[in-house]
Structures are given as structure tokens and as C-alpha cells.
Design a protein around this motif. Structure first.
Motif, PDB file in Angstrom:
ATOM      1  N   LYS A 437       0.810  -1.212   0.000  1.00 18.60           N
ATOM      2  CA  LYS A 437       0.000   0.000   0.000  1.00 18.60           C
ATOM      3  C   LYS A 437       0.850   1.272   0.000  1.00 18.60           C
ATOM      4  CE  LYS A 437      -4.042  -1.943   2.364  1.00 18.60           C
ATOM      5  NZ  LYS A 437      -4.952  -1.838   3.535  1.00 18.60           N
ATOM      6  N   VAL A 438       2.136   1.117   0.240  1.00 18.55           N
ATOM      7  CA  VAL A 438       3.004   2.279   0.365  1.00 18.55           C
ATOM      8  C   VAL A 438       4.001   2.363  -0.791  1.00 18.55           C
ATOM      9  CG1 VAL A 438       4.729   3.400   1.821  1.00 18.55           C
ATOM     10  CG2 VAL A 438       2.774   2.250   2.867  1.00 18.55           C
ATOM     11  N   LEU A 439       4.665   1.263  -1.067  1.00 16.51           N
ATOM     12  CA  LEU A 439       5.731   1.269  -2.064  1.00 16.51           C
ATOM     13  C   LEU A 439       5.187   0.966  -3.452  1.00 16.51           C
ATOM     14  CD1 LEU A 439       8.446  -0.758  -0.098  1.00 16.51           C
ATOM     15  CD2 LEU A 439       8.176   1.731  -0.213  1.00 16.51           C
ATOM     16  N   PRO A 440       5.820   1.513  -4.478  1.00 12.97           N
ATOM     17  CA  PRO A 440       5.459   1.090  -5.837  1.00 12.97           C
ATOM     18  C   PRO A 440       5.708  -0.404  -6.010  1.00 12.97           C
ATOM     19  CG  PRO A 440       7.459   2.414  -5.843  1.00 12.97           C
ATOM     20  CD  PRO A 440       6.891   2.514  -4.464  1.00 12.97           C
ATOM     21  N   GLU A 441       5.030  -1.000  -6.959  1.00 14.52           N
ATOM     22  CA  GLU A 441       5.026  -2.460  -7.060  1.00 14.52           C
ATOM     23  C   GLU A 441       6.426  -3.049  -7.176  1.00 14.52           C
ATOM     24  OE1 GLU A 441       2.984  -6.008  -9.766  1.00 14.52           O
ATOM     25  OE2 GLU A 441       2.513  -3.898 -10.140  1.00 14.52           O
ATOM     26  N   ILE A 590       8.003  11.090   3.800  1.00 11.36           N
ATOM     27  CA  ILE A 590       7.314  12.309   4.187  1.00 11.36           C
ATOM     28  C   ILE A 590       6.152  12.542   3.240  1.00 11.36           C
ATOM     29  CG2 ILE A 590       8.775  13.806   2.765  1.00 11.36           C
ATOM     30  CD1 ILE A 590       8.547  15.940   4.936  1.00 11.36           C
ATOM     31  N   GLY A 591       5.110  13.175   3.744  1.00 12.05           N
ATOM     32  CA  GLY A 591       3.966  13.501   2.907  1.00 12.05           C
ATOM     33  C   GLY A 591       3.053  12.312   2.691  1.00 12.05           C
ATOM     34  N   ILE A 592       2.330  12.322   1.581  1.00 11.62           N
ATOM     35  CA  ILE A 592       1.390  11.253   1.254  1.00 11.62           C
ATOM     36  C   ILE A 592       2.125  10.223   0.402  1.00 11.62           C
ATOM     37  CG2 ILE A 592      -0.774  10.680   0.094  1.00 11.62           C
ATOM     38  CD1 ILE A 592      -1.737  13.503   0.674  1.00 11.62           C
ATOM     39  N   VAL A 593       2.371   9.068   0.981  1.00 10.54           N
ATOM     40  CA  VAL A 593       3.035   7.981   0.259  1.00 10.54           C
ATOM     41  C   VAL A 593       2.010   6.865   0.096  1.00 10.54           C
ATOM     42  CG1 VAL A 593       5.410   8.542   0.832  1.00 10.54           C
ATOM     43  CG2 VAL A 593       4.056   7.266   2.455  1.00 10.54           C
ATOM     44  N   ASP A 594       1.388   6.848  -1.055  1.00 10.83           N
ATOM     45  CA  ASP A 594       0.311   5.915  -1.368  1.00 10.83           C
ATOM     46  C   ASP A 594       0.626   5.283  -2.719  1.00 10.83           C
ATOM     47  OD1 ASP A 594      -2.020   4.578  -1.980  1.00 10.83           O
ATOM     48  OD2 ASP A 594      -3.342   6.179  -1.271  1.00 10.83           O
ATOM     49  N   SER A 595       0.706   3.953  -2.755  1.00  8.27           N
ATOM     50  CA  SER A 595       1.087   3.265  -3.986  1.00  8.27           C
ATOM     51  C   SER A 595       0.065   3.441  -5.099  1.00  8.27           C
ATOM     52  CB  SER A 595       1.283   1.772  -3.711  1.00  8.27           C
ATOM     53  OG  SER A 595       0.078   1.193  -3.217  1.00  8.27           O
ATOM     54  N   SER A 596      -1.134   3.919  -4.786  1.00  8.51           N
ATOM     55  CA  SER A 596      -2.125   4.167  -5.833  1.00  8.51           C
ATOM     56  C   SER A 596      -1.821   5.440  -6.618  1.00  8.51           C
ATOM     57  CB  SER A 596      -3.524   4.238  -5.232  1.00  8.51           C
ATOM     58  OG  SER A 596      -3.637   5.346  -4.349  1.00  8.51           O
ATOM     59  N   LEU A 597      -0.921   6.292  -6.129  1.00  6.78           N
ATOM     60  CA  LEU A 597      -0.534   7.519  -6.819  1.00  6.78           C
ATOM     61  C   LEU A 597       0.572   7.221  -7.841  1.00  6.78           C
ATOM     62  CD1 LEU A 597      -0.343  10.005  -3.793  1.00  6.78           C
ATOM     63  CD2 LEU A 597      -2.179   9.842  -5.483  1.00  6.78           C
ATOM     64  N   PRO A 598       0.677   8.041  -8.886  1.00  9.90           N
ATOM     65  CA  PRO A 598       1.807   7.905  -9.811  1.00  9.90           C
ATOM     66  C   PRO A 598       3.119   8.160  -9.075  1.00  9.90           C
ATOM     67  CG  PRO A 598       0.091   9.314 -10.744  1.00  9.90           C
ATOM     68  CD  PRO A 598      -0.264   9.103  -9.298  1.00  9.90           C
ATOM     69  N   THR A 599       4.133   7.394  -9.399  1.00 18.50           N
ATOM     70  CA  THR A 599       5.434   7.543  -8.746  1.00 18.50           C
ATOM     71  C   THR A 599       6.544   7.615  -9.780  1.00 18.50           C
ATOM     72  OG1 THR A 599       5.752   5.156  -8.546  1.00 18.50           O
ATOM     73  CG2 THR A 599       4.672   6.274  -6.707  1.00 18.50           C
ATOM     74  N   VAL A 600       7.609   8.286  -9.394  1.00 16.09           N
ATOM     75  CA  VAL A 600       8.834   8.350 -10.183  1.00 16.09           C
ATOM     76  C   VAL A 600       9.985   8.052  -9.247  1.00 16.09           C
ATOM     77  CG1 VAL A 600      10.375   9.792 -11.560  1.00 16.09           C
ATOM     78  CG2 VAL A 600       7.895  10.014 -11.837  1.00 16.09           C
ATOM     79  N   GLY A 601      10.764   7.008  -9.566  1.00 15.11           N
ATOM     80  CA  GLY A 601      11.887   6.628  -8.724  1.00 15.11           C
ATOM     81  C   GLY A 601      13.210   6.855  -9.414  1.00 15.11           C
ATOM     82  N   VAL A 602      14.148   7.419  -8.697  1.00 16.59           N
ATOM     83  CA  VAL A 602      15.502   7.641  -9.188  1.00 16.59           C
ATOM     84  C   VAL A 602      16.445   6.938  -8.230  1.00 16.59           C
ATOM     85  CG1 VAL A 602      17.243   9.348  -9.818  1.00 16.59           C
ATOM     86  CG2 VAL A 602      14.817   9.879 -10.154  1.00 16.59           C
ATOM     87  N   PHE A 603      17.237   5.979  -8.757  1.00 19.85           N
ATOM     88  CA  PHE A 603      18.079   5.143  -7.909  1.00 19.85           C
ATOM     89  C   PHE A 603      19.540   5.239  -8.324  1.00 19.85           C
ATOM     90  CE2 PHE A 603      14.945   2.869  -5.398  1.00 19.85           C
ATOM     91  CZ  PHE A 603      13.788   3.061  -6.138  1.00 19.85           C
ATOM     92  N   ALA A 604      20.383   4.863  -7.366  1.00 15.91           N
ATOM     93  CA  ALA A 604      21.823   4.836  -7.609  1.00 15.91           C
ATOM     94  C   ALA A 604      22.411   3.668  -6.849  1.00 15.91           C
ATOM     95  CB  ALA A 604      22.464   6.150  -7.172  1.00 15.91           C
ATOM     96  N   LYS A 605      23.654   3.366  -7.108  1.00 16.87           N
ATOM     97  CA  LYS A 605      24.313   2.260  -6.449  1.00 16.87           C
ATOM     98  C   LYS A 605      24.644   2.642  -5.011  1.00 16.87           C
ATOM     99  CE  LYS A 605      28.173  -0.966  -6.924  1.00 16.87           C
ATOM    100  NZ  LYS A 605      29.367  -1.350  -7.721  1.00 16.87           N
ATOM    101  N   ALA A 606      24.330   1.743  -4.094  1.00 15.65           N
ATOM    102  CA  ALA A 606      24.565   2.009  -2.674  1.00 15.65           C
ATOM    103  C   ALA A 606      25.994   1.673  -2.295  1.00 15.65           C
ATOM    104  CB  ALA A 606      23.592   1.216  -1.820  1.00 15.65           C
ATOM    105  N   THR A 607      26.459   2.295  -1.249  1.00 16.37           N
ATOM    106  CA  THR A 607      27.773   2.015  -0.691  1.00 16.37           C
ATOM    107  C   THR A 607      27.608   1.538   0.745  1.00 16.37           C
ATOM    108  OG1 THR A 607      28.114   4.248   0.175  1.00 16.37           O
ATOM    109  CG2 THR A 607      28.708   3.856  -2.129  1.00 16.37           C
TER     110      THR A 607
END
Length: 706
Positions: A437-441, A590-607
Motif C-alpha cells: 500500500k506504500v511502495l510502488p510495485e 514524508i507527505g502522502i506515500v500511497d502506492s495508488s498515486l503515480p510515482t517516479v523513482g531515481v536510484f543509484a548504487k549504494a555504498t
């Protein structure tokens, strides 16, 4: 007195005759002399001529008789007073021989008798001797008058009301000792009692012959009847408010009333760090190591920080007192007072409602019967943590129902324990993945795999149809026909805000989000504020909301405390929350984090530095919220490093930023393994602008560095 009355009846006719003759002589003398004399001579008060012999004898007889009557009355009065004094002394001697029957545990009070009060000197001496607070009421005729606050004490029995009052001549008599004043008024039953040794502890007083009202004398109050600042609830919001009130009003007297038996404590470690402790006594100490290795207690402050409720009224510099194990069941808003579950009342000047919420349960479980309910746990308090820890060490299988923050955290925590003890841990939820319900699929699926690697058996898309107890196992029947057998169930399916006081207080409850509706200053009424999980507030950017997270409890409680002291500040804060799936994966949101909303994710390699453990080592605290770090966002500077192309199919979500959009405006942000950047996210939501390229916005978080 009877003799005096008899003599007077015989002398009355003679006295009236003498008075008549006297008046006639005075008139004649006035007529002869032409004026009324200023004073009639004594010789004229006779029936004969002036200076005559026979009339003078009658006058002398009259004077002698009157004098004899007065003398006889005086002698009788003296003998009566002397006799009363002797009886008073005998009474005191008889009382002193009785056993000490003072009622232990009752406040010192007097029973008002109808005999006149003794003089002030005797009253003062008696009060000096009645110095022990455990003394029972006195019922003797010599008792001094009760104080004004004790005027409602029942009068002494009628048998003693007729006793004559102690005269003024007895003021010097020694008063009865305190132990004697507590003796009940029935002398017949007490005279046969053997005297108690001097060192013997006072025994409970006998009340069989006292008026019924004496049995209802209340025990000493252990908390004040009035609190200038009354905080209902003993959680994070209440503690934050108390600290804020004391900061603005150093002499403030604050009373926290909590249903729990514990002092205010933080809840996040109950589902996180406490489960990873190596200390076998962690359920007793409630101390844990943060991911950075530093140890701390779950309690906000040690007991020495607080004062006892009994000291609140007399504390010179005020303080914070906590009344544990008490629940407020009724609010009288007009009368500015509350009623506790033991029928006692506490009045207030200003009140904060921070009652939080209670964990929900599935109706199908509640209808399953006692055997299933006995093997089902809800998780919210310290007692729940202790109980689940004990269960996990004594059963072979535990099933967690719920795929949200709490359910996923408990699954990972118990999964770690399963590798050591062989405990089977099952997590089931109706979504397709953890925190669906929170994270994109795509990120929910990745999280599910992470939970599985922690030793948890995940049952996705599970809708519970029925729960039964059969063959020493709890059987969970799903709507698709699957059956899961387990020893114990943990229901982690959400929180219901506690709004039990709404009806009696006449407060409005929001029909959509639940909780008490409050204005921008977190006020429900003119002198009532609400903070924490129970508050439904208006967000100037995101509309009306209700938030169930630690940071919101801290900040809303702090602001409510400031406003209770006259700050009048609006609640414009964007609270954050965080969740850890062990020491290696965590996120802040923070804010409204609802997986039913459109999302845009930007990722990078973790250290190696992009983990909850590394974040706490850097910040020095495991409570990652603005209320602890107090970081401030000014003007974020974007990183000059170009953003790499994001390819979700590679499932390489080491660290990144997920934007949640509504009408092309960012309304929520998740920082995935990105820490100490929350002020930047808060500013983006506050600006409320449309962004053509969110990859450029992601550069503000410097996720491409290192």
C-alpha cells in the motif's frame, strides 16, 4: 435552682407591694415639693411615714430574703461546676485506660459533637497532641470543634450530647492524648477491652456503633484534585508537550494520566532494535543497542526526572508528575474536569488529549472463539513486546497477519531469531508484496524478497476467510482455499484512534480519517488541545490528515504544549516517518506515500555508508526524525554529477528517491537508504511546484555522490 424558684415565688407578692408603695411615696413627695427628686431616699421605700419603725422592718426582711436566695444560688452553681469538673477528670482517666483503637490509614479528623466548643487555649493544646496523620476521629464531649473542611463529619451519638460542656475553669486541664481521641463513643463496649501496650501499632477502629456516614470516610488522596496542565495519555505526544510546557513556563505543574503502568517511552524500538539485542534480560532492562552500537533506554527520562503526584501541589518549582494505571473515562468540558475509572475527579485549567490509538484486530479472529483469541496477540505496548518475546521462545510457529510497516518489521525481527531457534515465521497479507500500500510495485516486490532472505515464509494475496482451533493448532483458512497452520497469530492490521472521550466531551470526530478534528493550532475547544495519533489536523499543503508516526507525535505534542502556554502557533510541519528492515535496509518518508498515486523513482548504487547502521553512526541517534536531528533546509544545492539511467528491471535498488505525484505536483517522497536529507524533501513538498524533470530534483539529495 428549684429551691431558688420556690423562695422567689413566696417573695414576689411582697416585692410587688413594696414597689407600688415606693412609687406612691415618690409621687407625693413630688407634689409637695413642686418637682421630682433626682433620687428617692431609701427610707421612703416603706409603707409607713418617713423614718417610721414598722415599715423599715418589712424592708429589712425583704433584703435579707433576696440576699439569702442569691447566696444559695451561687453556692449551688459553685457545687455544680465543681462536680462537673470532677466528672470530667474521671472521664479522662477512664478513657486513658482504654486500648488504642486509632484507625490506621485514615486521615486525622474530628467528629463534630453538639457540645459547646472549649476555649481556644485548650483547642490549641489538643491540636498539638493530635499530630499523627493516622489518628481516627474523636467522639467525646470534650473534643474541640472540627475544622471548616470537616464540618460534614457526623455528630456524636445522642447518649453523649447531653453531657454538660466543660466550663472555663477547666481550661488548664490536660487534654486527652491523640490515641485516646480516636476511641469510638460507645463506652460500654470499650471498657471491657484490655489496655494495649504502649508500643503496639494502632489497630483499625471499631465502627459498628458509629453512624453509617463514618464508614464512607475517603482514604487519603494520592494525587492532586487539580492540575493546571492535564495531559491525558502517557505516550510520545504527552511527553513532548510536557517538556515544551516546562520550557516556556519553568514553574508549571504538569500531570500526565496514563492507562499504562509505565512512564513515557518511545515505541519504535519495540518492533526494531529491541529484537536484535544480545542481552537475555532485554525484556526486563528495556535497554537496546542502536545500529551504531550505542546503548540507550526505551524510556525518555529516568524516574528521577519526574515528581510524585502527591508532591505536585507543593513543589516549589513545579514539575511533571505521572499518574500511571489510571484511565480518563469522562470529560466535563464546561466544568473543566475529568473523571477517572475509579470515580475520582481531577479539575484542570488546560488539557491535552494524546490518547493515541489501539491496535485493530480482524473480525474473523474475534468471532473465532476464546481458544483462538488466547493464541492471538496485538502489538502496541511494552507488555505486548514482553508477551510476544515469551511466546516466540515457547512455540514452534508464529504467523504475522499484515504487510505494512509493523508487520514487515516484526517479520524481519522474528525471522532473524528463527535461524537460531528453528522458529517458523510466516507473514501473510492481501497485497502482492510487502508494504504494497506504500511502495510502488517493483519496490514492494524487492522488499518481499528481502524479507524472505531474513528467514520468513511470505504468503501474498492472502484473504483470511476463517480461523479455527483444531488438533492443538490454529488453522487459518484463506478465500482461495489455502490453509495455514500455526501455533500463534500476531495481528498487525492497523491502528484505531482512541476517541472514547468524544461523546462525553462533545468533541468532533472526523468521519473520513478518524481522530478528533482540530484547528490549525491543534485545538478542539478553547482550552482543549489534541496531539499525536488521535489528532485529525488540516495540512495547508495536503489537506486534512491524520498521521500515526513518531515524528508527528513529537512535533505535534511539542507545538500543542507551546500553544497551551499561549504561543498560538499553527501546525505547518510536514512530519516524517521511517522503517527499518534490519540494520542494512531502511527508508525515510514524508507527505502522502500511497502506492495508488503515480510515482517516479531515481536510484543509484549504494555504498557501505548507505545503511541504517551507518546513518545512526553519523547522527548519533537511532530515532531518525527532525525532532531529534533538528536539521534545517536552506537552499539545497544540486550535485553536478550526472544522473545515470534508471533501470528498474535490474532490481538494483541500493539507494534512491521515490516521488509521489498528485496533479503533477510532488505530495510525498521516500528516501530509500538515503538518510539525513529530510529537510530537502520537506522543502520540495512545501513549495508545491510542478517539476518537468524529477531526475534533476533527485540531484538535490546527492544520491549520485561516492
Amino acid at each position: 435552682m428549684l429551691k431558688c424558684k420556690t423562695v422567689w415565688k413566696k417573695l414576689a407578692p411582697l416585692a410587688r407591694a413594696s414597689s407600688t408603695v415606693c412609687r406612691q411615696n415618690v409621687r407625693r413627695t413630688g407634689l409637695n415639693n413642686g418637682r421630682t427628686p433626682a433620687l428617692a431616699p431609701a427610707a421612703h421605700m416603706s409603707t409607713g411615714a418617713a423614718g417610721g419603725g414598722g415599715g423599715g422592718g418589712d424592708n429589712k426582711l425583704y433584703v435579707l430574703l433576696v440576699g439569702a436566695a442569691l447566696l444559695g444560688g451561687g453556692v449551688y452553681a459553685y457545687q455544680t461546676v465543681r462536680g462537673d469538673k470532677q466528672r470530667y477528670q474521671d472521664r479522662l482517666t477512664e478513657i486513658s485506660s482504654r486500648p488504642n483503637k486509632a484507625a490506621a490509614g485514615q486521615p486525622s479528623a474530628y467528629i463534630q459533637s453538639e457540645a459547646p466548643a472549649v476555649e481556644a487555649t485548650e483547642t490549641e493544646e489538643v491540636h498539638e497532641q493530635v499530630s499523627e496523620p493516622q489518628a481516627a476521629p474523636a467522639a467525646e464531649e470534650s473534643s474541640p470543634p472540627a475544622p471548616a473542611a470537616e464540618e460534614s463529619s457526623p455528630p456524636a451519638p445522642a447518649a453523649e450530647e447531653s453531657s454538660p460542656p466543660a466550663p472555663a475553669a477547666e481550661e488548664s486541664s490536660p487534654p486527652a492524648p491523640a490515641a485516646e481521641e480516636s476511641s469510638p463513643p460507645a463506652p460500654e463496649a470499650e471498657e471491657s477491652s484490655p489496655p494495649a501496650p504502649a508500643a503496639e501499632e494502632p489497630a483499625p477502629s471499631e465502627t459498628t456503633e458509629l453512624p453509617p456516614a463514618v464508614d464512607s470516610v475517603p482514604s487519603p488522596a494520592k494525587f492532586p484534585s487539580h492540575a493546571p496542565y492535564l495531559l491525558i495519555g502517557g505516550g510520545t505526544a504527552s511527553f513532548a508537550a510536557a517538556r515544551s510546557i516546562r520550557a516556556r513556563d519553568p514553574g508549571a505543574r504538569v500531570l500526565i494520566v496514563t492507562e499504562e503502568p509505565d512512564l513515557p517511552y518511545m515505541r519504535p524500538p519495540l518492533s526494531k532494535e529491541l529484537w536484535f539485542s544480545d542481552d537475555p534480560r532485554v525484556t526486563d532492562t528495556l535497554r537496546f543497542k542502536q545500529w551504531n552500537g550505542k546503548e540507550r533506554s526505551i524510556y525518555f527520562q529516568p524516574p528521577s526526572f519526574y515528581i510524585s503526584p502527591e508532591e505536585l501541589d507543593s513543589a516549589k518549582n513545579g514539575g511533571v508528575a505521572v499518574l500511571t494505571g489510571k484511565k480518563v473515562v469522562h470529560m466535563d468540558v464546561r466544568g473543566n474536569k475529568v473523571q477517572l475509572n475509579d470515580d475520582t475527579e481531577i479539575s484542570y485549567d488546560k488539557c491535552l488529549i494524546a490518547t493515541g490509538g489501539v491496535p485493530r484486530n480482524l473480525q474473523v479472529i474475534e468471532r473465532a472463539g476464546d481458544e483462538v483469541m488466547e493464541r492471538t496477540s496485538l502489538f502496541r505496548k511494552i507488555e505486548d513486546f514482553k508477551a510476544l518475546d515469551k511466546v516466540s521462545r515457547n512455540v514452534q510457529s508464529i504467523t504475522i497477519i499484515g504487510g505494512g510497516f509493523l508487520g514487515s518489521e516484526l517479520a524481519c525481527a522474528l525471522g532473524r531469531r528463527s535461524t537460531e531457534s528453528g522458529l517458523e515465521v510466516i507473514q501473510m497479507f492481501p497485497e502482492r508484496g510487502n508494504m504494497g500500500k506504500v511502495l510502488p510495485e517493483y519496490l514492494s516486490n524487492w522488499t518481499t524478497e528481502k524479507v524472505k532472505r531474513e528467514g520468513v515464509k511470505v504468503v501474498a494475496e492472502a484473504l483470511v476467510k476463517a480461523v479455527t482451533y483444531k488438533d492443538d493448532k490454529v488453522e487459518i483458512q484463506l478465500k482461495d482455499g489455502r490453509v495455514v497452520k500455526t501455533d500463534h497469530i500476531v495481528a498487525a492490521v492497523g491502528l484505531e484512534p482512541s476517541v472514547d472521550l468524544a461523546k462525553s466531551a462533545g468533541l468532533e470526530v472526523d468521519s473520513d480519517f478518524g481522530g478528533y478534528r482540530v484547528n490549525a493550532e491543534l485545538q478542539a475547544r478553547s482550552n482543549i488541545w489534541v496531539a499525536g495519533d488521535a489528532a485529525c489536523f488540516y495540512d495547508i499543503r495536503l489537506g486534512r490528515r491524520r498521521v500515526e508516526h513518531h515524528d508527528h507525535a513529537v512535533v505535534s505534542g511539542r507545538l500543542a504544549g507551546e500553544n497551551m502556554t499561549g504561543a498560538n502557533k499553527p501546525y505547518w510541519h510536514q512530519s516524517m516517518f521511517w522503517s527499518d528492515l534490519g540494520p542494512d535496509v531502511g527508508y525515510e518518508a514524508i507527505g502522502i506515500v500511497d502506492s495508488s498515486l503515480p510515482t517516479v523513482g531515481v536510484f543509484a548504487k549504494a555504498t557501505a555508508k548507505d545503511t541504517p547502521k551507518a546513518a545512526t553512526e553519523k547522527s548519533g541517534t537511532g530515532i531518525r526524525s527532525e525532532s531529534e536531528t533538528e536539521a534545517v533546509a536552506i537552499s539545497p544545492v544540486a550535485s553536478s554529477t550526472p544522473a545515470p539511467t534508471v533501470e528498474h528491471q535490474k532490481d538494483d535498488y541500493g539507494k534512491g528517491v521515490i516521488f509521489y505525484l498528485r496533479d503533477k505536483v510532488v505530495v510525498g517522497i521516500i528516501l530509500w537508504n538515503v538518510f539525513n536529507r529530510m529537510p530537502i524533501a520537506r522543502k520540495i513538498i512545501k513549495d508545491g511546484e510542478e517539476h518537468a524533470d524529477l531526475n534533476e530534483v533527485a540531484k538535490l539529495f546527492n544520491i549520485h555522490e561516492d
